[in-house]
Design a protein around this motif. Structure first.
Motif, short mmCIF file in Angstrom:
data_model
loop_
_atom_site.label_atom_id
_atom_site.label_comp_id
_atom_site.label_asym_id
_atom_site.label_seq_id
_atom_site.Cartn_x
_atom_site.Cartn_y
_atom_site.Cartn_z
N VAL A 70 -36.21 68.40 45.98
CA VAL A 70 -35.71 69.47 46.85
C VAL A 70 -36.46 70.74 46.47
N ILE A 71 -37.07 71.38 47.46
CA ILE A 71 -37.76 72.66 47.23
C ILE A 71 -36.95 73.76 47.91
N VAL A 72 -36.54 74.73 47.12
CA VAL A 72 -35.77 75.86 47.64
C VAL A 72 -36.71 77.04 47.82
N GLY A 73 -36.85 77.49 49.06
CA GLY A 73 -37.67 78.66 49.36
C GLY A 73 -39.16 78.46 49.23
N PRO A 74 -39.72 77.36 49.75
CA PRO A 74 -41.16 77.13 49.57
C PRO A 74 -42.05 77.98 50.43
N ASN A 75 -41.47 78.70 51.40
CA ASN A 75 -42.26 79.38 52.41
C ASN A 75 -43.18 78.34 53.05
N ALA A 76 -44.44 78.66 53.28
CA ALA A 76 -45.36 77.69 53.89
C ALA A 76 -46.05 76.81 52.86
N GLY A 77 -45.65 76.93 51.59
CA GLY A 77 -46.27 76.13 50.55
C GLY A 77 -47.62 76.65 50.12
N TYR A 78 -47.86 77.96 50.28
CA TYR A 78 -49.17 78.51 49.93
C TYR A 78 -49.54 78.25 48.48
N ALA A 79 -48.55 78.29 47.58
CA ALA A 79 -48.84 78.14 46.15
C ALA A 79 -48.80 76.68 45.69
N LEU A 80 -48.35 75.77 46.55
CA LEU A 80 -48.25 74.37 46.14
C LEU A 80 -49.60 73.70 46.25
N PRO A 81 -50.08 73.06 45.19
CA PRO A 81 -51.41 72.44 45.25
C PRO A 81 -51.44 71.27 46.21
N ALA A 82 -52.61 70.99 46.75
CA ALA A 82 -52.79 69.88 47.69
C ALA A 82 -52.33 68.58 47.04
N GLY A 83 -51.58 67.79 47.79
CA GLY A 83 -51.12 66.51 47.32
C GLY A 83 -49.82 66.53 46.54
N PHE A 84 -49.31 67.72 46.22
CA PHE A 84 -48.10 67.80 45.39
C PHE A 84 -46.92 67.08 46.01
N LEU A 85 -46.71 67.25 47.32
CA LEU A 85 -45.54 66.65 47.97
C LEU A 85 -45.58 65.13 47.95
N MET A 86 -46.77 64.55 47.84
CA MET A 86 -46.90 63.10 47.85
C MET A 86 -46.47 62.47 46.53
N ARG A 87 -46.18 63.28 45.53
CA ARG A 87 -45.70 62.73 44.26
C ARG A 87 -44.30 62.16 44.38
N PHE A 88 -43.59 62.48 45.47
CA PHE A 88 -42.19 62.09 45.61
C PHE A 88 -42.01 61.24 46.87
N GLU A 89 -41.04 60.34 46.80
CA GLU A 89 -40.78 59.47 47.94
C GLU A 89 -40.03 60.20 49.06
N ARG A 90 -39.32 61.24 48.70
CA ARG A 90 -38.57 62.02 49.69
C ARG A 90 -38.60 63.47 49.26
N VAL A 91 -38.89 64.36 50.21
CA VAL A 91 -38.95 65.79 49.93
C VAL A 91 -38.09 66.52 50.96
N THR A 92 -37.19 67.36 50.48
CA THR A 92 -36.33 68.17 51.34
C THR A 92 -36.60 69.64 51.04
N ALA A 93 -36.85 70.41 52.07
CA ALA A 93 -37.12 71.84 51.89
C ALA A 93 -35.99 72.66 52.49
N LEU A 94 -35.57 73.70 51.78
CA LEU A 94 -34.60 74.68 52.25
C LEU A 94 -35.36 75.99 52.46
N GLU A 95 -35.67 76.29 53.70
CA GLU A 95 -36.53 77.43 54.01
C GLU A 95 -36.02 78.13 55.26
#
Length: 242
Positions: free
Chosen positions: A55-80
């Motif tokens: 679960v990512i709280v407040g990711p905005n557009a993910g500008y700071a998240l490195p490429a491929g980071f979300l694929m480390r998890f089987e399920r990703v939920t964003a609260l934005e």
């Protein structure tokens, strides 16, 4: 819907993002922001919770998240709350497992408890949001300790912001648990008094050594950002806390 409380409201102008932030990102993400984004990528690479859900709280557009980071998890939920940020985040190449929730977990004293109940098996990443949003009671350190002790959580967040120019050699650092805010600032800024905004997030993870980096967010504004995390508890402890 995650609860019977009012859902997370849409905001195109907010303390944690909005149109001004998107314009800044368009201008600076590959220039002024690049050193800080490299620091975030290093922190996230070292954060390896034993959880399949994020679960990512407040990711905005993910500008700071490195490429491929979300694929480390089987399920990703964003609260934005920013609809433009949600649109941009969903179009990342690693967003195939991404979904959005309307749970507002930062607005009330029991919001983090609601988050823990809604996602009992998830690792939780607060993406530069704590400190931008004020704690609804006590402080974020107390609320995290009370409601998320059984979760693997991590947060990078503004500790202070200032227009005072930091030292030119202020590289990211891990500082011991005996450092005060004043001695931590002295690691990155020259001596003397500086005018600053205190975001009341210093040492969110308690007494463990914590990571710090300076983020030059604009030509005349710098933030000191802290990386804090709660180690992944054993499965039995995680289940007992829910």
């Amino acid at each position: 819907m995650d609860s019977d409380r009012p859902p997370l409201a849409d905001h195109l102008l907010s303390p944690t993002g909005g149109l001004v932030y998107h314009l800044r990102a368009l201008r600076h993400r590959h220039g002024l922001w690049a050193p800080f984004h490299r620091a975030v990528a290093g922190w996230l690479a070292g954060w390896q919770p034993r959880r399949r859900e994020l679960v990512i709280v407040g990711p905005n557009a993910g500008y700071a998240l490195p490429a491929g980071f979300l694929m480390r998890f089987e399920r990703v939920t964003a609260l934005e709350p920013d609809p433009l940020a949600r649109w941009l985040l969903a179009r990342r190449t690693d967003a195939g497992r991404l979904a959005f929730s309307r749970l507002d977990c930062l607005a009330t004293p029991d919001g983090l408890a609601q988050l823990a109940t809604a996602h009992p098996e998830a690792a939780i990443l607060f993406s530069n949001v704590l400190g931008q949003v004020a704690a609804p009671a006590e402080d974020w350190r107390a609320l995290l300790a009370r409601h998320l002790a059984g979760h693997a959580w991590a947060s990078y967040h503004d500790v202070i912001s200032t227009s005072a120019r930091p030292k030119p050699d202020g590289e990211p650092a891990i500082l011991a648990n005996d450092q005060t805010l004043e001695t931590t600032l002295a690691r990155f800024w020259p001596g003397g008094t500086i005018e600053l905004s205190d975001h009341e997030t210093f040492r969110l993870a308690g007494d463990r050594p914590q990571h710090y980096a300076v983020w030059q967010i604009s030509r005349q504004r710098w933030h000191l950002v802290e990386w804090a995390n709660n180690p992944d508890p054993p499965p039995a402890q995680a289940q007992a806390s829910t």
